[in-house]
Design an enzyme around this catalytic site. Sequence first.
Site, short mmCIF file in Angstrom:
data_model
loop_
_atom_site.label_atom_id
_atom_site.label_comp_id
_atom_site.label_asym_id
_atom_site.label_seq_id
_atom_site.Cartn_x
_atom_site.Cartn_y
_atom_site.Cartn_z
N THR A 298 0.85 -1.20 0.00
CA THR A 298 0.00 0.00 0.00
C THR A 298 0.88 1.24 0.00
O THR A 298 2.07 1.16 0.28
CB THR A 298 -0.88 0.10 1.27
OG1 THR A 298 -0.06 0.45 2.39
CG2 THR A 298 -1.63 -1.18 1.54
N ASP A 299 0.30 2.37 -0.26
CA ASP A 299 0.99 3.63 0.01
C ASP A 299 0.68 3.99 1.47
O ASP A 299 -0.05 3.28 2.18
CB ASP A 299 0.57 4.70 -0.99
CG ASP A 299 1.60 5.83 -1.06
OD1 ASP A 299 2.42 5.96 -0.13
OD2 ASP A 299 1.57 6.60 -2.03
N TRP A 300 1.22 5.11 1.90
CA TRP A 300 1.23 5.57 3.29
C TRP A 300 -0.18 5.58 3.93
O TRP A 300 -1.03 6.36 3.53
CB TRP A 300 1.81 6.98 3.29
CG TRP A 300 2.13 7.57 4.62
CD1 TRP A 300 1.34 8.43 5.33
CD2 TRP A 300 3.33 7.39 5.37
NE1 TRP A 300 1.97 8.79 6.49
CE2 TRP A 300 3.20 8.17 6.54
CE3 TRP A 300 4.50 6.65 5.20
CZ2 TRP A 300 4.20 8.23 7.51
CZ3 TRP A 300 5.49 6.72 6.16
CH2 TRP A 300 5.33 7.50 7.30
#
Length: 758
Positions: A298-300
């Site tokens: 995932t991203d942040w």
Amino acid sequence: MLSAAILGAACAPKGPQAIPADSEVEAKVEKVLKGMTLEEKAGQLVQLNISVLEDDTREAIDPAKLDRIIGQYKVGSILNVMNDHCHSREVTAAMVRQIQEKSMEKIGIPCIYGLDMIHGASYLSDGSLYPQEINLAATFNREYPRLMGRAMAYETRAAQVPWVFSPVMDLGRDPRWPRIWESYGEDPYLQAQMAREETVAIQGENPNRIDLEHAAVSIKHFMGYGVPVSGKDRTPAIIAENDLREKFFAPFLACFRAGALTAMVNSASINGIPTHCNALLLSGWVKEQLGWDGLLVTDWADIDNLFNRDHVAADKHEAVAMGINAGIDMIMDPYDPECCNVIIDLVKSGRIPESRLNDAVRRVLRLKVRLGLFDKPNWDYAYPEFASEKFARESYAAALESEVLLKNNGILPLKENASILVTGPNANSLRTLNGGWSYTWQGSADDYVPQYNTILEALQRRFPKVTYAPGVKYAGEDWQAEDASGIAAAVTAARGADVIVACIGENTYCETPGNMDDLNLSAKQKELVKKLAATGKPVVLILNEGRPRLIGDIEPLAAAVVDVMLPSNFGADALAALLSGDENFSGKLPFTYSKHINALHTYDYKVSEHRETMAGSYNYDAVMDVQWPFGFGLSYTEFAYANLKVEAGEFKAGDVLKVSVDVSNVGSRAGKEAVLLYSSDLVASLIPDVKRLRGFEKISLEPGETKTVCFELPASDLAFVGADGRWRLEEGDFRLSCGGQAAMVRCTETKVWETPNI
Ligand code: BGC
């Protein structure tokens, strides 16, 4: 939700394998998996930020925190985010070593550490930086992403880190979006070609066995992230299905096929579906259709965004289940190890099938095995080229080829003895030459590498008579804040100069903090330029900016314009060499430089959008009313094109078109030229783009020299995605064009591909 449920089970690759399976790797993965507890499996799917492990000095690991995160939660991955300080190679390596020792002791599985290396070793205070990707795109030279990728991997490995969150391949098709400089520009072909070079350079030739000089990539941000309707970062995009497949997927496809081991997911949403729970794209397009056995991270904090921001999930449990069932394999949940327990609950309650859990864990383990981390969680290996002269020379060469001359009424090259006033907020800043992702997230080059030259310093070294008055300065925390109190002093100084070099553009920013409401260059900087021009002295505008800020009203006041974009630590030296004429310009714009706020175009618009063609007479060479078109860039010499030829006038879908063109240097100095080949599909069942880039080559020519440039263009590259979502090449005429030359060719059959990708 239906598609998520269907696709959410273990995604055993069904298509042809994007990365060939290696029996030794698979055997090791199965062996480790067999001995793992549910707690250990859950931990492998979670990635935390280094701040959860640091002690108060932030230069070392806190042993108690390490015990908790690795010993108790069994977290499998750490990433590094540098908000306001940056570690050296030595400190990074020491921290990773400690994490690995604990991980081997407590779990028996190595941890994987990932870093945002964006334009070289961005997050090491003593590593090498190259120009940002947007600059490398402007070189139209595949050599530079290759060189940067190699150095990036080498120096990252030297810090005991085997994973980089690069390359970025979001199509920069909206100049308002604050991240367009992180990628290779607006065109899918250019983006795909450059990102592929970088991917192979970072990973090496064999993705199953990454050696100690290479690292795993995380291609990002999958996908459609770069065209938010609002122009603001991390906001929704609306993308037609055919465009998604044909344009936005293209660079990812090229990199998956080249062996990219991991991909990071688009933080925002497409057509109402947050990408982090888009099972069709994550599991369907990538894992099933490509038979890709890599890892999706995932991203942040983007799983939290499914309930906090996007409201498609009611709570964390639902969000984690949605993401993992859609195909997410690792959750970047920067500060919350409790995510491990959420996964455990969800598996126990059956909301995440065990088959999906095991599939995700396999993908994490496979990555670690491919990187050799089980054999060597840490390694003793010499890295003599770390921060070497060689890397510095490459960075300088890339900067030279990336700076774009957009206008020159004859003032350039500057005369040796001219008295030069250097002015503008970007004149004496290293930070702005580098942009974001430089030592820290928002960019802090001045704090870390004062030894490199700013534009002012480089011009002072090259020319005898240089004076400085900034006129406008960047002021304070907000990157958009400016202090214009120096304008009067700059105007006074200009009166005594022969020429004014005005260095304008943007201060540094990265991601959402870079959002803004007006694409025009700031009013204060425009005022500075207008007042300077009113002195009657010639003004050379140097644009140092991450995106093409509109300058329609001040461009006519300039005698010359150079867009240096974000050329990094040697960008000023390169600029001095170019302005003095020691070197020649050869960069070309990898994006359209718009002129009007309501006319933000890309070069591949529909023919009807052009004023001249509204009446129905098509002109494939017409250019929209933009400041400078995609592919534009001047030189101190001149090139002439002749004899564009296609070997056969007719072709079928399986053919390769052989195209050649003669390019001559008809000026008086040596130069490099990026030769760009375009195609136009004259009649198609979906409205065709006016033209598309299909090939490029960078060549060097001495004065009077001619070279024949040959392109081999697979006919399938001329196909498009039709209304039914399938690739098709249709019978009919195509126009190929290059440097003002054009040739017609005819496709004699219509072919529709059964596979989702060609
Ligand atoms: C960015 C990514 C980056 C990640 C980790 C996110 O905010 O969108 O590009 O890799 O942070 O730092």
